[in-house]
Design a protein around this motif. Structure first.
Motif, PDB file in Angstrom:
ATOM      1  N   SER A 150     -14.586 -47.095 -29.261  1.00 38.06           N
ATOM      2  CA  SER A 150     -15.992 -47.132 -29.243  1.00 38.06           C
ATOM      3  C   SER A 150     -16.632 -45.653 -29.215  1.00 38.06           C
ATOM      4  CB  SER A 150     -16.619 -48.112 -28.434  1.00 38.06           C
ATOM      5  OG  SER A 150     -16.255 -47.517 -27.034  1.00 38.06           O
ATOM      6  N   THR A 151     -16.310 -44.739 -28.398  1.00 37.83           N
ATOM      7  CA  THR A 151     -16.758 -43.505 -28.094  1.00 37.83           C
ATOM      8  C   THR A 151     -15.865 -42.628 -27.591  1.00 37.83           C
ATOM      9  OG1 THR A 151     -18.575 -42.310 -27.070  1.00 37.83           O
ATOM     10  CG2 THR A 151     -17.720 -43.845 -25.817  1.00 37.83           C
ATOM     11  N   LEU A 152     -15.813 -41.269 -27.605  1.00 41.69           N
ATOM     12  CA  LEU A 152     -14.982 -40.384 -27.227  1.00 41.69           C
ATOM     13  C   LEU A 152     -15.555 -39.867 -25.760  1.00 41.69           C
ATOM     14  CD1 LEU A 152     -14.106 -38.250 -30.411  1.00 41.69           C
ATOM     15  CD2 LEU A 152     -12.569 -39.857 -29.360  1.00 41.69           C
ATOM     16  N   ALA A 153     -14.517 -39.956 -24.699  1.00 43.49           N
ATOM     17  CA  ALA A 153     -14.672 -39.345 -23.437  1.00 43.49           C
ATOM     18  C   ALA A 153     -13.929 -38.126 -23.467  1.00 43.49           C
ATOM     19  CB  ALA A 153     -14.033 -40.153 -22.312  1.00 43.49           C
ATOM     20  N   ALA A 154     -14.404 -37.150 -22.835  1.00 48.77           N
ATOM     21  CA  ALA A 154     -13.692 -35.728 -22.846  1.00 48.77           C
ATOM     22  C   ALA A 154     -12.225 -36.023 -22.256  1.00 48.77           C
ATOM     23  CB  ALA A 154     -14.446 -34.848 -21.799  1.00 48.77           C
ATOM     24  N   PRO A 155     -11.438 -35.706 -23.191  1.00 51.17           N
ATOM     25  CA  PRO A 155      -9.991 -36.140 -22.966  1.00 51.17           C
ATOM     26  C   PRO A 155      -9.327 -35.440 -21.889  1.00 51.17           C
ATOM     27  CG  PRO A 155      -9.982 -34.869 -25.164  1.00 51.17           C
ATOM     28  CD  PRO A 155     -11.558 -35.208 -24.628  1.00 51.17           C
ATOM     29  N   ASP A 156      -8.252 -35.763 -21.309  1.00 47.19           N
ATOM     30  CA  ASP A 156      -7.538 -34.891 -20.465  1.00 47.19           C
ATOM     31  C   ASP A 156      -6.067 -34.527 -20.882  1.00 47.19           C
ATOM     32  OD1 ASP A 156      -6.650 -33.810 -17.853  1.00 47.19           O
ATOM     33  OD2 ASP A 156      -6.016 -35.446 -17.267  1.00 47.19           O
ATOM     34  N   PHE A 157      -6.073 -33.533 -21.677  1.00 46.06           N
ATOM     35  CA  PHE A 157      -4.904 -33.260 -22.232  1.00 46.06           C
ATOM     36  C   PHE A 157      -4.672 -31.723 -22.528  1.00 46.06           C
ATOM     37  CE2 PHE A 157      -7.752 -32.976 -25.835  1.00 46.06           C
ATOM     38  CZ  PHE A 157      -7.420 -32.114 -26.602  1.00 46.06           C
ATOM     39  N   HIS A 158      -3.550 -31.414 -22.940  1.00 46.30           N
ATOM     40  CA  HIS A 158      -3.037 -29.812 -22.937  1.00 46.30           C
ATOM     41  C   HIS A 158      -2.746 -29.495 -24.261  1.00 46.30           C
ATOM     42  CE1 HIS A 158      -1.024 -26.012 -22.192  1.00 46.30           C
ATOM     43  NE2 HIS A 158      -1.692 -26.038 -21.136  1.00 46.30           N
ATOM     44  N   PRO A 159      -2.697 -28.500 -24.981  1.00 49.68           N
ATOM     45  CA  PRO A 159      -2.707 -28.100 -26.406  1.00 49.68           C
ATOM     46  C   PRO A 159      -1.142 -28.176 -26.580  1.00 49.68           C
ATOM     47  CG  PRO A 159      -3.717 -26.101 -25.551  1.00 49.68           C
ATOM     48  CD  PRO A 159      -3.539 -27.325 -24.362  1.00 49.68           C
ATOM     49  N   CYS A 160      -0.213 -28.258 -25.611  1.00 50.67           N
ATOM     50  CA  CYS A 160       1.204 -28.265 -25.906  1.00 50.67           C
ATOM     51  C   CYS A 160       1.523 -29.434 -25.947  1.00 50.67           C
ATOM     52  CB  CYS A 160       1.996 -27.679 -24.726  1.00 50.67           C
ATOM     53  SG  CYS A 160       1.765 -25.819 -24.756  1.00 50.67           S
ATOM     54  N   PHE A 161       2.708 -29.867 -26.831  1.00 50.22           N
ATOM     55  CA  PHE A 161       3.200 -31.083 -27.013  1.00 50.22           C
ATOM     56  C   PHE A 161       4.583 -31.242 -26.725  1.00 50.22           C
ATOM     57  CE2 PHE A 161      -0.283 -30.687 -30.114  1.00 50.22           C
ATOM     58  CZ  PHE A 161      -1.330 -31.559 -29.321  1.00 50.22           C
ATOM     59  N   LYS A 162       5.190 -32.290 -26.064  1.00 47.12           N
ATOM     60  CA  LYS A 162       6.424 -32.553 -25.630  1.00 47.12           C
ATOM     61  C   LYS A 162       7.489 -32.210 -27.031  1.00 47.12           C
ATOM     62  CE  LYS A 162       7.773 -36.602 -24.147  1.00 47.12           C
ATOM     63  NZ  LYS A 162       8.237 -37.867 -23.183  1.00 47.12           N
ATOM     64  N   ALA A 163       7.258 -32.815 -28.116  1.00 45.48           N
ATOM     65  CA  ALA A 163       7.911 -32.632 -29.303  1.00 45.48           C
ATOM     66  C   ALA A 163       7.097 -32.501 -30.589  1.00 45.48           C
ATOM     67  CB  ALA A 163       9.028 -33.528 -29.254  1.00 45.48           C
ATOM     68  N   PRO A 164       7.643 -31.659 -31.611  1.00 43.79           N
ATOM     69  CA  PRO A 164       6.836 -32.097 -32.778  1.00 43.79           C
ATOM     70  C   PRO A 164       6.928 -33.189 -33.302  1.00 43.79           C
ATOM     71  CG  PRO A 164       8.865 -30.760 -33.201  1.00 43.79           C
ATOM     72  CD  PRO A 164       8.710 -30.848 -31.732  1.00 43.79           C
ATOM     73  N   ALA A 165       5.993 -33.627 -34.150  1.00 45.28           N
ATOM     74  CA  ALA A 165       6.090 -35.088 -34.877  1.00 45.28           C
ATOM     75  C   ALA A 165       6.966 -34.841 -35.761  1.00 45.28           C
ATOM     76  CB  ALA A 165       4.607 -35.464 -35.183  1.00 45.28           C
ATOM     77  N   ILE A 166       8.028 -36.042 -35.985  1.00 42.54           N
ATOM     78  CA  ILE A 166       8.939 -36.305 -36.909  1.00 42.54           C
ATOM     79  C   ILE A 166       8.561 -37.015 -37.848  1.00 42.54           C
ATOM     80  CG2 ILE A 166      11.402 -36.643 -37.307  1.00 42.54           C
ATOM     81  CD1 ILE A 166      10.835 -34.091 -35.727  1.00 42.54           C
ATOM     82  N   ASP A 167       8.652 -36.938 -39.268  1.00 48.96           N
ATOM     83  CA  ASP A 167       8.558 -37.838 -40.238  1.00 48.96           C
ATOM     84  C   ASP A 167       9.525 -39.007 -40.045  1.00 48.96           C
ATOM     85  OD1 ASP A 167       8.532 -39.387 -42.719  1.00 48.96           O
ATOM     86  OD2 ASP A 167       7.383 -37.675 -43.855  1.00 48.96           O
TER      87      ASP A 167
ATOM     88  N   THR B 146      10.329 -41.136 -42.261  1.00 49.91           N
ATOM     89  CA  THR B 146      11.241 -41.446 -43.529  1.00 49.91           C
ATOM     90  C   THR B 146      11.900 -40.381 -43.832  1.00 49.91           C
ATOM     91  OG1 THR B 146       9.364 -40.561 -44.601  1.00 49.91           O
ATOM     92  CG2 THR B 146       9.214 -43.014 -44.439  1.00 49.91           C
ATOM     93  N   THR B 147      12.040 -39.104 -43.430  1.00 51.71           N
ATOM     94  CA  THR B 147      12.716 -38.024 -43.736  1.00 51.71           C
ATOM     95  C   THR B 147      13.632 -37.482 -42.435  1.00 51.71           C
ATOM     96  OG1 THR B 147      11.170 -36.211 -43.523  1.00 51.71           O
ATOM     97  CG2 THR B 147      11.037 -37.227 -45.470  1.00 51.71           C
ATOM     98  N   GLY B 148      12.940 -37.747 -41.191  1.00 47.96           N
ATOM     99  CA  GLY B 148      13.526 -37.060 -40.252  1.00 47.96           C
ATOM    100  C   GLY B 148      13.505 -35.648 -39.843  1.00 47.96           C
ATOM    101  N   ARG B 149      12.328 -34.884 -40.869  1.00 50.97           N
ATOM    102  CA  ARG B 149      11.821 -33.861 -40.657  1.00 50.97           C
ATOM    103  C   ARG B 149      10.692 -33.641 -39.829  1.00 50.97           C
ATOM    104  NH1 ARG B 149      13.122 -31.451 -46.687  1.00 50.97           N
ATOM    105  NH2 ARG B 149      15.458 -31.317 -46.675  1.00 50.97           N
ATOM    106  N   ARG B 150      10.381 -32.455 -39.366  1.00 48.09           N
ATOM    107  CA  ARG B 150       9.256 -32.251 -38.661  1.00 48.09           C
ATOM    108  C   ARG B 150       8.032 -32.259 -39.837  1.00 48.09           C
ATOM    109  NH1 ARG B 150       7.342 -26.400 -36.705  1.00 48.09           N
ATOM    110  NH2 ARG B 150       5.728 -27.112 -35.178  1.00 48.09           N
ATOM    111  N   ILE B 151       7.044 -32.643 -39.186  1.00 47.87           N
ATOM    112  CA  ILE B 151       5.892 -32.890 -40.045  1.00 47.87           C
ATOM    113  C   ILE B 151       5.165 -31.627 -40.087  1.00 47.87           C
ATOM    114  CG2 ILE B 151       3.670 -33.953 -40.582  1.00 47.87           C
ATOM    115  CD1 ILE B 151       4.902 -36.496 -39.062  1.00 47.87           C
TER     116      ILE B 151
ATOM    117  N   ALA C 186       3.313 -41.590 -36.922  1.00 51.69           N
ATOM    118  CA  ALA C 186       4.151 -40.745 -36.154  1.00 51.69           C
ATOM    119  C   ALA C 186       3.450 -39.526 -35.390  1.00 51.69           C
ATOM    120  CB  ALA C 186       5.163 -40.387 -37.012  1.00 51.69           C
ATOM    121  N   LEU C 187       2.362 -38.981 -36.234  1.00 48.16           N
ATOM    122  CA  LEU C 187       1.258 -37.964 -35.839  1.00 48.16           C
ATOM    123  C   LEU C 187       0.610 -38.534 -34.466  1.00 48.16           C
ATOM    124  CD1 LEU C 187       0.415 -36.331 -38.810  1.00 48.16           C
ATOM    125  CD2 LEU C 187       1.654 -35.250 -37.131  1.00 48.16           C
ATOM    126  N   LYS C 188       0.014 -39.813 -34.611  1.00 46.53           N
ATOM    127  CA  LYS C 188      -0.807 -40.222 -33.623  1.00 46.53           C
ATOM    128  C   LYS C 188       0.023 -40.576 -32.377  1.00 46.53           C
ATOM    129  CE  LYS C 188      -4.041 -43.261 -34.745  1.00 46.53           C
ATOM    130  NZ  LYS C 188      -4.686 -44.401 -35.444  1.00 46.53           N
TER     131      LYS C 188
END
Length: 156
Positions: A47-64, A66-71, A97-99
Motif C-alpha cells: 500500500s505504501t512505502l515506509a523508509a526501508p532498513d537496508f544496506h546497499p550491499c547484497f549477500k550475493a548477485p542475483a542469478i538468472d 534459466t541460465t545460471g548466470r549473474r543478471i 530472482a531479482l526481487k
C-alpha cells in the motif's frame, strides 16, 4: 574522500572521482559499517512505502534461474521498468530472482511501476504521494530522480 580516491587509484582504480563519490554516497547516511551484509528478501508493503532498513550491499548477485548466470545491471534496469503483463515467462522468472535477491530492486520496481501509472492517471495528488515515497525510500538514485522532478514540478 580524496584520500580514498588516491589510495584506490594507486591500487589500479581507473574510474573517476565522481563515479567513486556516487558509489560511496549510498553509504554516507547509513549508520551501519560498510561490511554489514543484509538479507534482502523482504517485500515492502504494497500500500505504501515506509523508509526501508537496508544496506546497499547484497549477500550475493542475483542469478538468472534459466541460465545460471549473474543478471546484468542493464537487464535488471530494463526489467525494473517493464510491466509484468508485457514480460515473457523467462523475464518473469528473472524479475522474481531479482526481487528475491534484492530488497532495493523490489522497491525500485514498485516505485517505477507506480510512476508509470501516474502518466495514465494524470493525478497531481498521486504524483505528490509518489514523490514523498520516492524521497523517503532510502535509495540514492530514486531520491535524486524525485528531487529533480520536484525542482521542475511546474514543467512536470
Amino acid at each position: 574522500m580524496r584520500l580514498l580516491f588516491e589510495e584506490i587509484r594507486q591500487q589500479g582504480y581507473t574510474g573517476s572521482y565522481s563515479h567513486l563519490a556516487r558509489f560511496v554516497a549510498a553509504w554516507k547516511d547509513s549508520e551501519r559499517p560498510l561490511d554489514v551484509i543484509v538479507e534482502a528478501t523482504v517485500e515492502p508493503p504494497s500500500s505504501t512505502l515506509a523508509a526501508p532498513d537496508f544496506h546497499p550491499c547484497f549477500k550475493a548477485p542475483a542469478i538468472d534461474p534459466t541460465t545460471g548466470r549473474r543478471i546484468s545491471p542493464l537487464t535488471a534496469a530494463a526489467l525494473c521498468m517493464k510491466p509484468r503483463g508485457q514480460m515473457t515467462p523467462r523475464q518473469i522468472c528473472t524479475v522474481d530472482a531479482l526481487k528475491a535477491a534484492s530488497k532495493e530492486f523490489t522497491i525500485k520496481r514498485q516505485l517505477a511501476m507506480r510512476f508509470r501509472g501516474l502518466f495514465h492517471s494524470g493525478s497531481r495528488e498521486k504524483l505528490n504521494e509518489w514523490l514523498w515515497d520516492a524521497l523517503s525510500c532510502g535509495i540514492y538514485t530514486i531520491r535524486r530522480f524525485a528531487t529533480t522532478l520536484r525542482h521542475d514540478i511546474d514543467a512536470v
